[in-house]
Write a protein that holds these residues in place. Structure first.
Motif, PDB file in Angstrom:
ATOM      1  N   SER A  61       6.797   4.520  -3.172  1.00 12.50           N
ATOM      2  CA  SER A  61       6.629   5.204  -4.444  1.00 12.50           C
ATOM      3  C   SER A  61       7.791   4.847  -5.370  1.00 12.50           C
ATOM      4  O   SER A  61       8.864   5.431  -5.275  1.00 12.50           O
ATOM      5  CB  SER A  61       6.567   6.721  -4.236  1.00 12.50           C
ATOM      6  OG  SER A  61       6.475   7.406  -5.461  1.00 12.50           O
ATOM      7  N   ASN A  65       0.814  -1.216   0.000  1.00 12.50           N
ATOM      8  CA  ASN A  65       0.000   0.000   0.000  1.00 12.50           C
ATOM      9  C   ASN A  65       0.847   1.265   0.000  1.00 12.50           C
ATOM     10  O   ASN A  65       0.385   2.324  -0.406  1.00 12.50           O
ATOM     11  CB  ASN A  65      -0.923   0.009   1.217  1.00 12.50           C
ATOM     12  CG  ASN A  65      -2.246   0.695   0.920  1.00 12.50           C
ATOM     13  OD1 ASN A  65      -2.658   0.781  -0.224  1.00 12.50           O
ATOM     14  ND2 ASN A  65      -2.897   1.186   1.951  1.00 12.50           N
ATOM     15  N   PHE A  66       2.081   1.152   0.480  1.00 15.34           N
ATOM     16  CA  PHE A  66       2.933   2.325   0.622  1.00 15.34           C
ATOM     17  C   PHE A  66       4.171   2.186  -0.257  1.00 15.34           C
ATOM     18  O   PHE A  66       4.491   1.124  -0.766  1.00 15.34           O
ATOM     19  CB  PHE A  66       3.330   2.519   2.087  1.00 15.34           C
ATOM     20  CG  PHE A  66       2.153   2.584   3.016  1.00 15.34           C
ATOM     21  CD1 PHE A  66       1.414   3.740   3.122  1.00 15.34           C
ATOM     22  CD2 PHE A  66       1.780   1.478   3.769  1.00 15.34           C
ATOM     23  CE1 PHE A  66       0.328   3.814   3.970  1.00 15.34           C
ATOM     24  CE2 PHE A  66       0.697   1.537   4.622  1.00 15.34           C
ATOM     25  CZ  PHE A  66      -0.040   2.706   4.721  1.00 15.34           C
ATOM     26  N   HIS A  89      -7.474  -0.690  -4.679  1.00 17.47           N
ATOM     27  CA  HIS A  89      -7.065  -0.626  -6.078  1.00 17.47           C
ATOM     28  C   HIS A  89      -6.805  -2.056  -6.542  1.00 17.47           C
ATOM     29  O   HIS A  89      -5.924  -2.720  -6.013  1.00 17.47           O
ATOM     30  CB  HIS A  89      -5.798   0.206  -6.255  1.00 17.47           C
ATOM     31  CG  HIS A  89      -5.968   1.651  -5.900  1.00 17.47           C
ATOM     32  ND1 HIS A  89      -6.213   2.620  -6.831  1.00 17.47           N
ATOM     33  CD2 HIS A  89      -5.955   2.282  -4.702  1.00 17.47           C
ATOM     34  CE1 HIS A  89      -6.330   3.794  -6.238  1.00 17.47           C
ATOM     35  NE2 HIS A  89      -6.175   3.611  -4.944  1.00 17.47           N
ATOM     36  N   SER A 145      -3.432   3.708  -2.375  1.00 14.53           N
ATOM     37  CA  SER A 145      -4.144   3.864  -1.110  1.00 14.53           C
ATOM     38  C   SER A 145      -5.562   3.385  -1.314  1.00 14.53           C
ATOM     39  O   SER A 145      -6.090   3.416  -2.428  1.00 14.53           O
ATOM     40  CB  SER A 145      -4.149   5.326  -0.644  1.00 14.53           C
ATOM     41  OG  SER A 145      -4.846   6.134  -1.564  1.00 14.53           O
ATOM     42  N   GLY A 146      -6.206   2.926  -0.249  1.00 11.71           N
ATOM     43  CA  GLY A 146      -7.574   2.437  -0.391  1.00 11.71           C
ATOM     44  C   GLY A 146      -7.614   1.142  -1.171  1.00 11.71           C
ATOM     45  O   GLY A 146      -6.728   0.297  -1.078  1.00 11.71           O
ATOM     46  N   ASP A 166      -3.034   6.531  -6.462  1.00 11.97           N
ATOM     47  CA  ASP A 166      -3.947   7.344  -5.665  1.00 11.97           C
ATOM     48  C   ASP A 166      -4.100   8.762  -6.208  1.00 11.97           C
ATOM     49  O   ASP A 166      -4.990   9.501  -5.788  1.00 11.97           O
ATOM     50  CB  ASP A 166      -3.489   7.383  -4.206  1.00 11.97           C
ATOM     51  CG  ASP A 166      -2.138   8.061  -4.033  1.00 11.97           C
ATOM     52  OD1 ASP A 166      -1.426   8.217  -5.044  1.00 11.97           O
ATOM     53  OD2 ASP A 166      -1.806   8.435  -2.910  1.00 11.97           O
ATOM     54  N   ARG A 202     -12.687   6.771  -3.544  1.00 15.60           N
ATOM     55  CA  ARG A 202     -12.560   5.826  -2.436  1.00 15.60           C
ATOM     56  C   ARG A 202     -12.050   4.464  -2.901  1.00 15.60           C
ATOM     57  O   ARG A 202     -11.298   3.797  -2.213  1.00 15.60           O
ATOM     58  CB  ARG A 202     -13.918   5.656  -1.734  1.00 15.60           C
ATOM     59  CG  ARG A 202     -14.391   6.917  -1.022  1.00 15.60           C
ATOM     60  CD  ARG A 202     -13.444   7.271   0.105  1.00 15.60           C
ATOM     61  NE  ARG A 202     -13.831   8.490   0.791  1.00 15.60           N
ATOM     62  CZ  ARG A 202     -13.359   9.693   0.509  1.00 15.60           C
ATOM     63  NH1 ARG A 202     -12.473   9.834  -0.483  1.00 15.60           N
ATOM     64  NH2 ARG A 202     -13.738  10.765   1.160  1.00 15.60           N
ATOM     65  N   MET A 254       1.854   6.025  -5.891  1.00 13.25           N
ATOM     66  CA  MET A 254       1.516   5.339  -4.652  1.00 13.25           C
ATOM     67  C   MET A 254       0.093   4.802  -4.736  1.00 13.25           C
ATOM     68  O   MET A 254      -0.712   5.232  -5.557  1.00 13.25           O
ATOM     69  CB  MET A 254       1.653   6.292  -3.461  1.00 13.25           C
ATOM     70  CG  MET A 254       3.058   6.796  -3.219  1.00 13.25           C
ATOM     71  SD  MET A 254       3.177   7.853  -1.745  1.00 13.25           S
ATOM     72  CE  MET A 254       2.805   6.658  -0.457  1.00 13.25           C
TER      73      MET A 254
END
Length: 280
Positions: free
Chosen positions: A164, A161-162, A200, A197-198, A215, A251, A195
């Motif tokens: 880059s 999730n994190f 994907h 987030s949420g 994101d 979202r 990156m």
């Protein structure tokens, strides 16, 4: 027939079993056109759902849910608003569905367990446990093809999730261990500006290339190098960032392959904000 109430004739003289026989042979648009003919047909479809087509095919897909507490998996037909299949699979207790492709589900269990499950044949293909020092906190997973096909190479990839760009887990089905790739350059800095987030969901497209949206609304493409899980894949990035206001409303982002046109479709779930005028 002059002066006759045709709505009443439809309601009174078409037996329910005939309606069900007709509806059982329709799918998608034809089924909705069938419901639009008469109020009674629409009412019966809501109060007593009509059966799904007896010749159901891959062109009419079902949605699948898993109750991780019980291990019960259900197939829901979105057109007919009915549950078509329900199975109790002890192996799925405490598990989570990560991705689906070619009648197979990619399933995780606990912090390290991963396996494939086929809800049609009930076959299970085990994968090696994830590495001890990098547990399964990866939210986005995909795989390239059916894992039981000896004629093709099936890759499984998870995206962190994190980072880059984000780090990945990758394995080629049949290998004994996973490979973890973190994308640092020689100076120790992350490469690119991409990156996640949420929610994907990445999509394997063609020639071992994975597509996933970032994101900020740009597109990331991961190229598996030399058909190998060990060789470091290559990231490429396309598109401009969405305006800050627009991307803050996103979202979830879902990618699907457009098989008819040979491309990729993106569906985004957004949070709408409404301004309610004050009243005195």
């Amino acid at each position: 027939m002059e002066g006759a109430d045709y709505d009443e004739l439809w309601s009174d003289y078409v037996p329910t079993d005939i309606l069900r026989l007709i509806s059982s042979r329709l799918i998608a648009g034809d089924y909705f056109a069938f419901l639009a003919v008469c109020k009674r047909w629409r009412f019966e479809s809501l109060s007593s759902p009509l059966p799904p087509p007896i010749h159901d095919s891959p062109s009419s897909p079902c949605l699948m849910t898993l109750n991780k507490e019980t291990g019960i998996i259900e197939s829901f037909h979105p057109v007919y608003n009915v549950i078509t299949h329900k199975m109790d699979i002890p192996k799925l207790k405490g598990a989570r569905i990560r991705s689906a492709n070619a009648n197979w589900l990619l399933v995780s269990h606990g912090n390290r367990g991963m396996f494939f499950f086929n809800p049609i044949s009930n076959n299970i293909i085990e994968l090696p446990d994830l590495l001890e020092d990098v547990e399964n906190h990866f939210p986005s997973w995909t795989f390239s093809c059916s894992p039981d096909s000896s004629s093709s190479d099936c890759f499984v990839i998870g995206f962190e999730n994190f980072g880059s760009p984000p780090a990945i887990y990758i394995i080629k089905v049949g290998e004994s261990s996973w490979t973890y790739h973190d994308f640092y350059n020689e100076d120790g800095n992350k490469q690119g500006s991409f990156m996640l987030s949420g929610c994907h969901n990445p999509v394997f497209f063609k020639n071992n290339i994975v597509w996933i949206f970032g994101d900020k609304g740009n597109l990331g493409i991961l190229n598996i190098k030399e058909n190998s899980a060990v060789e470091t894949p290559i990231w490429e990035f396309y598109g401009k960032y969405l305006p800050r206001r627009k991307r803050s409303s996103i979202r979830q982002s879902y990618l699907v392959e457009d098989a008819d046109n040979g491309g990729i479709l993106d569906m985004q779930v957004v949070h709408l904000r409404f301004l309610i005028p004050a009243t005195s």
